[in-house]
Design a protein around this motif. Structure first.
Motif, PDB file in Angstrom:
ATOM      1  N   CYS A 112       1.056  -1.229  -0.192  1.00 33.31           N
ATOM      2  CA  CYS A 112       0.031  -0.261   0.348  1.00 33.31           C
ATOM      3  C   CYS A 112       1.689   1.348   0.240  1.00 33.31           C
ATOM      4  O   CYS A 112       1.656   0.989   0.629  1.00 33.31           O
ATOM      5  CB  CYS A 112      -0.819  -0.026   1.457  1.00 33.31           C
ATOM      6  SG  CYS A 112      -1.857   1.520   1.333  1.00 33.31           S
ATOM      7  N   SER A 113       0.358   2.006  -0.895  1.00 35.61           N
ATOM      8  CA  SER A 113       2.028   3.433  -0.882  1.00 35.61           C
ATOM      9  C   SER A 113       1.440   4.363  -0.005  1.00 35.61           C
ATOM     10  O   SER A 113       1.355   5.502  -0.510  1.00 35.61           O
ATOM     11  CB  SER A 113       1.944   3.587  -2.325  1.00 35.61           C
ATOM     12  OG  SER A 113       0.114   3.917  -2.514  1.00 35.61           O
ATOM     13  N   VAL A 114      -0.101   4.187   0.720  1.00 35.52           N
ATOM     14  CA  VAL A 114       0.026   5.188   1.033  1.00 35.52           C
ATOM     15  C   VAL A 114      -0.465   4.611   3.128  1.00 35.52           C
ATOM     16  O   VAL A 114      -1.316   4.702   4.138  1.00 35.52           O
ATOM     17  CB  VAL A 114      -2.393   5.988   0.674  1.00 35.52           C
ATOM     18  CG1 VAL A 114      -1.362   6.404  -0.598  1.00 35.52           C
ATOM     19  CG2 VAL A 114      -3.180   4.891   0.810  1.00 35.52           C
ATOM     20  N   TYR A 115       0.093   3.431   3.158  1.00 34.38           N
ATOM     21  CA  TYR A 115      -0.282   2.553   4.240  1.00 34.38           C
ATOM     22  C   TYR A 115      -0.210   3.698   5.672  1.00 34.38           C
ATOM     23  O   TYR A 115      -1.065   3.277   6.245  1.00 34.38           O
ATOM     24  CB  TYR A 115       0.997   1.617   4.640  1.00 34.38           C
ATOM     25  CG  TYR A 115       0.617   1.126   5.472  1.00 34.38           C
ATOM     26  CD1 TYR A 115       0.091  -0.023   5.789  1.00 34.38           C
ATOM     27  CD2 TYR A 115       1.362   0.939   6.805  1.00 34.38           C
ATOM     28  CE1 TYR A 115       0.205  -1.099   6.193  1.00 34.38           C
ATOM     29  CE2 TYR A 115       0.808  -0.115   7.680  1.00 34.38           C
ATOM     30  CZ  TYR A 115       0.491  -1.530   7.604  1.00 34.38           C
ATOM     31  OH  TYR A 115       0.565  -2.155   8.252  1.00 34.38           O
ATOM     32  N   GLU A 116       0.595   4.495   5.709  1.00 39.59           N
ATOM     33  CA  GLU A 116       0.788   5.328   7.049  1.00 39.59           C
ATOM     34  C   GLU A 116      -1.180   5.915   6.746  1.00 39.59           C
ATOM     35  O   GLU A 116      -1.516   6.364   8.559  1.00 39.59           O
ATOM     36  CB  GLU A 116       1.514   6.338   6.826  1.00 39.59           C
ATOM     37  CG  GLU A 116       3.169   6.004   7.084  1.00 39.59           C
ATOM     38  CD  GLU A 116       3.435   5.704   5.992  1.00 39.59           C
ATOM     39  OE1 GLU A 116       2.738   5.556   4.591  1.00 39.59           O
ATOM     40  OE2 GLU A 116       5.163   5.853   5.875  1.00 39.59           O
ATOM     41  N   ALA A 117      -1.389   6.576   6.142  1.00 38.79           N
ATOM     42  CA  ALA A 117      -2.408   7.133   6.204  1.00 38.79           C
ATOM     43  C   ALA A 117      -4.224   6.490   5.219  1.00 38.79           C
ATOM     44  O   ALA A 117      -4.592   6.750   5.009  1.00 38.79           O
ATOM     45  CB  ALA A 117      -2.617   8.601   5.264  1.00 38.79           C
ATOM     46  N   ARG A 118      -4.037   5.432   5.502  1.00 42.94           N
ATOM     47  CA  ARG A 118      -4.736   4.070   4.910  1.00 42.94           C
ATOM     48  C   ARG A 118      -5.995   4.687   5.084  1.00 42.94           C
ATOM     49  O   ARG A 118      -6.650   4.694   6.620  1.00 42.94           O
ATOM     50  CB  ARG A 118      -4.518   2.649   4.692  1.00 42.94           C
ATOM     51  CG  ARG A 118      -4.301   2.466   5.845  1.00 42.94           C
ATOM     52  CD  ARG A 118      -3.614   0.813   6.126  1.00 42.94           C
ATOM     53  NE  ARG A 118      -3.487   0.259   7.234  1.00 42.94           N
ATOM     54  CZ  ARG A 118      -2.711   0.666   8.037  1.00 42.94           C
ATOM     55  NH1 ARG A 118      -2.177   0.975   9.115  1.00 42.94           N
ATOM     56  NH2 ARG A 118      -2.877  -0.460   9.285  1.00 42.94           N
ATOM     57  N   PRO A 119      -7.117   3.932   4.501  1.00 45.60           N
ATOM     58  CA  PRO A 119      -8.588   4.204   5.279  1.00 45.60           C
ATOM     59  C   PRO A 119      -8.772   3.262   6.773  1.00 45.60           C
ATOM     60  O   PRO A 119      -7.891   2.697   6.489  1.00 45.60           O
ATOM     61  CB  PRO A 119      -9.077   3.410   3.978  1.00 45.60           C
ATOM     62  CG  PRO A 119      -8.609   3.855   2.810  1.00 45.60           C
ATOM     63  CD  PRO A 119      -7.234   4.262   3.350  1.00 45.60           C
ATOM     64  N   ASN A 120      -9.598   3.903   7.619  1.00 44.90           N
ATOM     65  CA  ASN A 120      -9.643   3.174   9.097  1.00 44.90           C
ATOM     66  C   ASN A 120     -10.109   1.656   7.905  1.00 44.90           C
ATOM     67  O   ASN A 120     -10.173   0.329   8.628  1.00 44.90           O
ATOM     68  CB  ASN A 120     -11.063   3.540   9.849  1.00 44.90           C
ATOM     69  CG  ASN A 120     -10.965   3.296  10.673  1.00 44.90           C
ATOM     70  OD1 ASN A 120     -11.709   2.779  11.264  1.00 44.90           O
ATOM     71  ND2 ASN A 120      -9.904   3.355  11.541  1.00 44.90           N
ATOM     72  N   THR A 121     -11.260   1.038   7.617  1.00 46.75           N
ATOM     73  CA  THR A 121     -11.307  -0.213   7.191  1.00 46.75           C
ATOM     74  C   THR A 121     -10.261  -1.216   6.619  1.00 46.75           C
ATOM     75  O   THR A 121     -10.824  -2.365   6.933  1.00 46.75           O
ATOM     76  CB  THR A 121     -12.427  -0.118   6.134  1.00 46.75           C
ATOM     77  OG1 THR A 121     -12.887  -1.625   5.621  1.00 46.75           O
ATOM     78  CG2 THR A 121     -11.775   0.639   4.628  1.00 46.75           C
ATOM     79  N   CYS A 122      -9.548  -0.179   5.993  1.00 52.19           N
ATOM     80  CA  CYS A 122      -8.307  -1.168   5.894  1.00 52.19           C
ATOM     81  C   CYS A 122      -6.920  -1.567   7.237  1.00 52.19           C
ATOM     82  O   CYS A 122      -7.129  -2.342   6.929  1.00 52.19           O
ATOM     83  CB  CYS A 122      -7.135  -0.539   4.553  1.00 52.19           C
ATOM     84  SG  CYS A 122      -8.442   0.293   3.008  1.00 52.19           S
ATOM     85  N   GLU A 123      -7.203  -0.680   7.666  1.00 51.74           N
ATOM     86  CA  GLU A 123      -6.722  -0.863   8.551  1.00 51.74           C
ATOM     87  C   GLU A 123      -7.360  -1.957   9.819  1.00 51.74           C
ATOM     88  O   GLU A 123      -6.733  -2.842  10.792  1.00 51.74           O
ATOM     89  CB  GLU A 123      -6.705   0.827   9.991  1.00 51.74           C
ATOM     90  CG  GLU A 123      -5.477   0.318  10.960  1.00 51.74           C
ATOM     91  CD  GLU A 123      -4.932   2.371  11.613  1.00 51.74           C
ATOM     92  OE1 GLU A 123      -5.544   2.953  10.432  1.00 51.74           O
ATOM     93  OE2 GLU A 123      -4.921   2.069  11.999  1.00 51.74           O
ATOM     94  N   LEU A 124      -8.482  -1.910   9.443  1.00 47.30           N
ATOM     95  CA  LEU A 124      -9.142  -2.797  10.548  1.00 47.30           C
ATOM     96  C   LEU A 124      -9.288  -4.441   9.729  1.00 47.30           C
ATOM     97  O   LEU A 124      -9.828  -5.041   9.858  1.00 47.30           O
ATOM     98  CB  LEU A 124     -11.004  -2.370  11.050  1.00 47.30           C
ATOM     99  CG  LEU A 124     -10.778  -1.218  11.726  1.00 47.30           C
ATOM    100  CD1 LEU A 124     -12.495  -0.569  11.799  1.00 47.30           C
ATOM    101  CD2 LEU A 124      -9.752  -1.306  12.750  1.00 47.30           C
TER     102      LEU A 124
END
Ligand code: SF4
Ligand code: SF4
Length: 167
Positions: A112-124
């Protein structure tokens, strides 16, 4: 532990009916949510998501207002520009990340090229251990996810044994 994505698709489809029945069965039986989540956590620890990235390829990604603000800040663009260039409004799911032939617009290889700012759903994701609402309310999506996500497929198989699920 099954991780081959071709097999996950085949077995996930084969188990789809059972997984739907399992969801309904869980509703009618007592189970220890903490125990099931701990089992899901064990499965997560054994699977390398950077070797898979299948969810980023096949699933759409809803974007909340807060996600959009975070991502715009991360990419150093105005919110309106971010929304125009990186998202699209859909009838079923509201605003989602744009996709190309490889899946999510932010997927680079398997990362993921935006890992630090990925959407909450991706984080969960895949919402077995963490997520909004109760585990039961999240079970609704799991028969679909078991067709493409090794964590979900393997966890559901283990949960069925653990809880003594009978069709
Ligand atoms: S934002 Fe990152 S983690 Fe989320 S779907 Fe896209 S590539 Fe995957
Ligand atoms: S969450 Fe599931 S589908 Fe996504 S990368 Fe991890 S194992 Fe693969």
């Amino acid at each position: 532990m099954l991780t081959d994505l071709v097999q996950i698709k085949r077995f996930g489809e084969k188990q789809r009916d059972d997984n739907q029945k399992f969801r309904a069965w869980l509703k009618r039986h007592n189970f220890v949510e903490r125990r099931l989540k701990a089992m899901a956590q064990d499965v997560e620890a054994k699977i390398d998501c950077t070797a898979c990235a299948n969810c980023c390829r096949v699933a759409t990604t809803p974007v909340t207002e807060r996600d959009a603000e975070n991502l715009a800040r991360f990419l150093r663009v105005k919110l309106a520009v971010f929304l125009r260039d990186y998202t699209v409004e859909t009838e079923d799911e509201g605003r989602v990340l744009k996709r190309d032939k490889n899946g999510c617009i932010f997927l680079e290889g398997n990362l993921c090229s935006v890992y630090e700012a990925r959407p909450n759903t991706c984080e969960l994701f895949p919402h077995l251990v963490k997520g909004n609402g109760s585990l039961l309310s999240r079970m609704w999506h799991m028969p679909d996810r078991a067709v493409y996500c090794p964590i979900v497929y393997n966890t559901l198989e283990e949960w069925k044994v653990e809880t003594g699920f009978k069709k």
